[in-house]
Scaffold this motif. Structure first.
Motif, PDB file in Angstrom:
ATOM      1  N   GLU A   6      37.428  23.400  48.299  1.00 43.78           N
ATOM      2  CA  GLU A   6      37.072  24.658  47.667  1.00 43.78           C
ATOM      3  C   GLU A   6      36.738  24.375  46.205  1.00 43.78           C
ATOM      4  OE1 GLU A   6      39.498  28.111  48.676  1.00 43.78           O
ATOM      5  OE2 GLU A   6      39.435  28.703  46.575  1.00 43.78           O
ATOM      6  N   ILE A   7      35.678  24.989  45.715  1.00 46.94           N
ATOM      7  CA  ILE A   7      35.312  24.862  44.307  1.00 46.94           C
ATOM      8  C   ILE A   7      35.216  26.244  43.697  1.00 46.94           C
ATOM      9  CG2 ILE A   7      34.041  22.692  44.633  1.00 46.94           C
ATOM     10  CD1 ILE A   7      31.446  24.483  44.287  1.00 46.94           C
ATOM     11  N   THR A   8      35.258  26.296  42.384  1.00 48.73           N
ATOM     12  CA  THR A   8      34.949  27.527  41.671  1.00 48.73           C
ATOM     13  C   THR A   8      33.732  27.253  40.796  1.00 48.73           C
ATOM     14  OG1 THR A   8      36.466  26.979  39.873  1.00 48.73           O
ATOM     15  CG2 THR A   8      37.332  28.355  41.641  1.00 48.73           C
ATOM     16  N   PHE A   9      32.917  28.268  40.629  1.00 53.26           N
ATOM     17  CA  PHE A   9      31.727  28.139  39.793  1.00 53.26           C
ATOM     18  C   PHE A   9      31.397  29.495  39.193  1.00 53.26           C
ATOM     19  CE2 PHE A   9      30.220  29.447  43.910  1.00 53.26           C
ATOM     20  CZ  PHE A   9      29.142  30.275  43.659  1.00 53.26           C
ATOM     21  N   LYS A  10      30.710  29.459  38.063  1.00 55.10           N
ATOM     22  CA  LYS A  10      30.253  30.698  37.421  1.00 55.10           C
ATOM     23  C   LYS A  10      28.805  30.940  37.776  1.00 55.10           C
ATOM     24  CE  LYS A  10      33.030  32.087  33.747  1.00 55.10           C
ATOM     25  NZ  LYS A  10      33.077  32.754  32.499  1.00 55.10           N
ATOM     26  N   PHE A  11      28.498  32.180  38.118  1.00 53.79           N
ATOM     27  CA  PHE A  11      27.141  32.587  38.446  1.00 53.79           C
ATOM     28  C   PHE A  11      26.936  33.976  37.873  1.00 53.79           C
ATOM     29  CE2 PHE A  11      23.813  34.017  41.474  1.00 53.79           C
ATOM     30  CZ  PHE A  11      22.901  32.996  41.261  1.00 53.79           C
ATOM     31  N   ARG A  17      34.575  31.650  44.158  1.00 52.04           N
ATOM     32  CA  ARG A  17      35.199  30.578  44.944  1.00 52.04           C
ATOM     33  C   ARG A  17      34.286  30.282  46.124  1.00 52.04           C
ATOM     34  NH1 ARG A  17      40.462  33.278  46.734  1.00 52.04           N
ATOM     35  NH2 ARG A  17      40.519  31.487  48.126  1.00 52.04           N
ATOM     36  N   ALA A  18      34.073  29.000  46.392  1.00 51.26           N
ATOM     37  CA  ALA A  18      33.184  28.620  47.496  1.00 51.26           C
ATOM     38  C   ALA A  18      33.852  27.576  48.386  1.00 51.26           C
ATOM     39  CB  ALA A  18      31.873  28.061  46.953  1.00 51.26           C
ATOM     40  N   ARG A  19      33.555  27.695  49.660  1.00 51.33           N
ATOM     41  CA  ARG A  19      33.906  26.688  50.672  1.00 51.33           C
ATOM     42  C   ARG A  19      32.630  26.347  51.421  1.00 51.33           C
ATOM     43  NH1 ARG A  19      39.559  28.861  53.342  1.00 51.33           N
ATOM     44  NH2 ARG A  19      40.842  28.545  51.486  1.00 51.33           N
ATOM     45  N   PHE A  20      32.715  25.342  52.264  1.00 50.69           N
ATOM     46  CA  PHE A  20      31.518  24.807  52.906  1.00 50.69           C
ATOM     47  C   PHE A  20      31.754  24.613  54.397  1.00 50.69           C
ATOM     48  CE2 PHE A  20      31.951  23.657  48.549  1.00 50.69           C
ATOM     49  CZ  PHE A  20      30.726  24.000  48.020  1.00 50.69           C
ATOM     50  N   TYR A  21      30.685  24.712  55.153  1.00 48.75           N
ATOM     51  CA  TYR A  21      30.755  24.412  56.577  1.00 48.75           C
ATOM     52  C   TYR A  21      29.556  23.557  56.952  1.00 48.75           C
ATOM     53  CZ  TYR A  21      27.394  28.217  57.254  1.00 48.75           C
ATOM     54  OH  TYR A  21      26.282  29.015  57.208  1.00 48.75           O
ATOM     55  N   VAL A  36      29.997  29.429  51.892  1.00 45.98           N
ATOM     56  CA  VAL A  36      30.606  30.751  51.972  1.00 45.98           C
ATOM     57  C   VAL A  36      31.383  30.988  50.679  1.00 45.98           C
ATOM     58  CG1 VAL A  36      30.743  30.872  54.495  1.00 45.98           C
ATOM     59  CG2 VAL A  36      32.642  29.891  53.214  1.00 45.98           C
ATOM     60  N   THR A  37      31.419  32.243  50.234  1.00 49.16           N
ATOM     61  CA  THR A  37      32.175  32.591  49.032  1.00 49.16           C
ATOM     62  C   THR A  37      33.162  33.705  49.349  1.00 49.16           C
ATOM     63  OG1 THR A  37      30.449  34.129  48.315  1.00 49.16           O
ATOM     64  CG2 THR A  37      30.382  31.889  47.407  1.00 49.16           C
ATOM     65  N   TRP A  38      34.212  33.764  48.534  1.00 52.48           N
ATOM     66  CA  TRP A  38      35.262  34.758  48.724  1.00 52.48           C
ATOM     67  C   TRP A  38      34.790  36.114  48.226  1.00 52.48           C
ATOM     68  CZ3 TRP A  38      39.361  35.040  51.562  1.00 52.48           C
ATOM     69  CH2 TRP A  38      40.289  36.045  51.329  1.00 52.48           C
ATOM     70  N   ASN A  39      34.979  37.140  49.074  1.00 53.54           N
ATOM     71  CA  ASN A  39      34.638  38.505  48.702  1.00 53.54           C
ATOM     72  C   ASN A  39      35.933  39.300  48.599  1.00 53.54           C
ATOM     73  OD1 ASN A  39      34.077  41.323  48.882  1.00 53.54           O
ATOM     74  ND2 ASN A  39      32.015  40.814  49.582  1.00 53.54           N
ATOM     75  N   ASP A  41      36.327  42.381  47.839  1.00 56.10           N
ATOM     76  CA  ASP A  41      36.231  43.757  48.327  1.00 56.10           C
ATOM     77  C   ASP A  41      36.762  43.900  49.748  1.00 56.10           C
ATOM     78  OD1 ASP A  41      35.166  44.593  45.931  1.00 56.10           O
ATOM     79  OD2 ASP A  41      33.085  44.430  46.617  1.00 56.10           O
ATOM     80  N   TYR A  42      36.540  42.881  50.566  1.00 52.70           N
ATOM     81  CA  TYR A  42      37.077  42.985  51.923  1.00 52.70           C
ATOM     82  C   TYR A  42      38.009  41.830  52.268  1.00 52.70           C
ATOM     83  CZ  TYR A  42      33.644  39.686  53.894  1.00 52.70           C
ATOM     84  OH  TYR A  42      32.892  38.582  54.186  1.00 52.70           O
ATOM     85  N   ASP A  43      38.428  41.079  51.232  1.00 55.68           N
ATOM     86  CA  ASP A  43      39.456  40.055  51.382  1.00 55.68           C
ATOM     87  C   ASP A  43      39.096  39.030  52.453  1.00 55.68           C
ATOM     88  OD1 ASP A  43      41.889  38.975  50.506  1.00 55.68           O
ATOM     89  OD2 ASP A  43      42.980  39.885  52.166  1.00 55.68           O
ATOM     90  N   GLY A  44      37.895  38.451  52.316  1.00 54.62           N
ATOM     91  CA  GLY A  44      37.454  37.453  53.285  1.00 54.62           C
ATOM     92  C   GLY A  44      36.274  36.656  52.766  1.00 54.62           C
ATOM     93  N   TRP A  45      35.900  35.629  53.512  1.00 53.44           N
ATOM     94  CA  TRP A  45      34.787  34.762  53.170  1.00 53.44           C
ATOM     95  C   TRP A  45      33.501  35.323  53.759  1.00 53.44           C
ATOM     96  CZ3 TRP A  45      35.690  30.962  49.767  1.00 53.44           C
ATOM     97  CH2 TRP A  45      37.016  30.569  49.577  1.00 53.44           C
ATOM     98  N   GLU A  46      32.403  35.210  53.003  1.00 53.49           N
ATOM     99  CA  GLU A  46      31.116  35.686  53.488  1.00 53.49           C
ATOM    100  C   GLU A  46      30.038  34.643  53.192  1.00 53.49           C
ATOM    101  OE1 GLU A  46      29.828  39.256  51.579  1.00 53.49           O
ATOM    102  OE2 GLU A  46      30.038  38.433  49.583  1.00 53.49           O
ATOM    103  N   PRO A  47      28.971  34.628  53.970  1.00 52.13           N
ATOM    104  CA  PRO A  47      27.897  33.652  53.739  1.00 52.13           C
ATOM    105  C   PRO A  47      27.281  33.814  52.352  1.00 52.13           C
ATOM    106  CG  PRO A  47      27.628  34.715  55.874  1.00 52.13           C
ATOM    107  CD  PRO A  47      28.711  35.463  55.149  1.00 52.13           C
ATOM    108  N   TRP A  48      27.016  32.701  51.702  1.00 48.43           N
ATOM    109  CA  TRP A  48      26.358  32.692  50.397  1.00 48.43           C
ATOM    110  C   TRP A  48      24.940  32.143  50.516  1.00 48.43           C
ATOM    111  CZ3 TRP A  48      27.549  33.965  45.284  1.00 48.43           C
ATOM    112  CH2 TRP A  48      26.702  33.436  44.305  1.00 48.43           C
ATOM    113  N   GLY A  49      24.825  30.963  51.180  1.00 45.37           N
ATOM    114  CA  GLY A  49      23.513  30.347  51.301  1.00 45.37           C
ATOM    115  C   GLY A  49      23.615  28.926  51.819  1.00 45.37           C
TER     116      GLY A  49
END
Length: 122
Positions: A6-11, A17-21, A36-39, A41-49
């Motif tokens: 897991e990494i953190t980055f500023k955008f 927070r990001a994880r990878f698959y 995937v990044t942490w959201n 609002d709904y307390d879960g991971w969502e696709p980023w790109g």
């Protein structure tokens, strides 16, 4: 999965927070890596790109891929390089108006990712 990478980055001045698959591209078996990044609002991971891109006519080693520098946030790539998870090879490939660098990923990074279809919210 225990202790995924897991990494953190500023955008745009927000910290993420990001994880990878990982998976593979169907036409040639090359390595695909999604983000995937942490959201909160709904307390879960969502696709980023996508971290990687698939270029025609290239069959690569299992730990190699072309970085999608055209669409992926450069802050994510920089964070992965700072952590030592990416090694530049010095090889690039042109596609359209973009030039994509070929990189090698460390074994630690590849083993610290989810496989596509795994539930990263577990």
């Amino acid at each position: 999965m225990n202790n995924p990478i897991e990494i953190t980055f500023k955008f745009f001045d927000e910290e993420h927070r990001a994880r990878f698959y990982k998976s593979e591209y169907m036409n040639n078996g090359n390595l695909y890596i999604g983000i995937v990044t942490w959201n909160e609002d709904y307390d879960g991971w969502e696709p980023w790109g996508d971290l990687t891109t698939n270029l025609p006519g290239c069959v690569l080693e299992k730990n190699e891929a072309f970085l999608d520098t055209n669409n992926c946030a450069h802050e994510i790539i920089a964070a992965l390089m700072d952590k030592g998870y990416i090694k530049e090879t010095g090889t690039t490939r042109q596609s359209g108006f973009c030039t994509y660098p070929l990189v090698e990923f460390t074994e630690e990074f590849l083993n610290g990712m989810y496989d596509e279809g795994d539930d990263e919210n577990e």
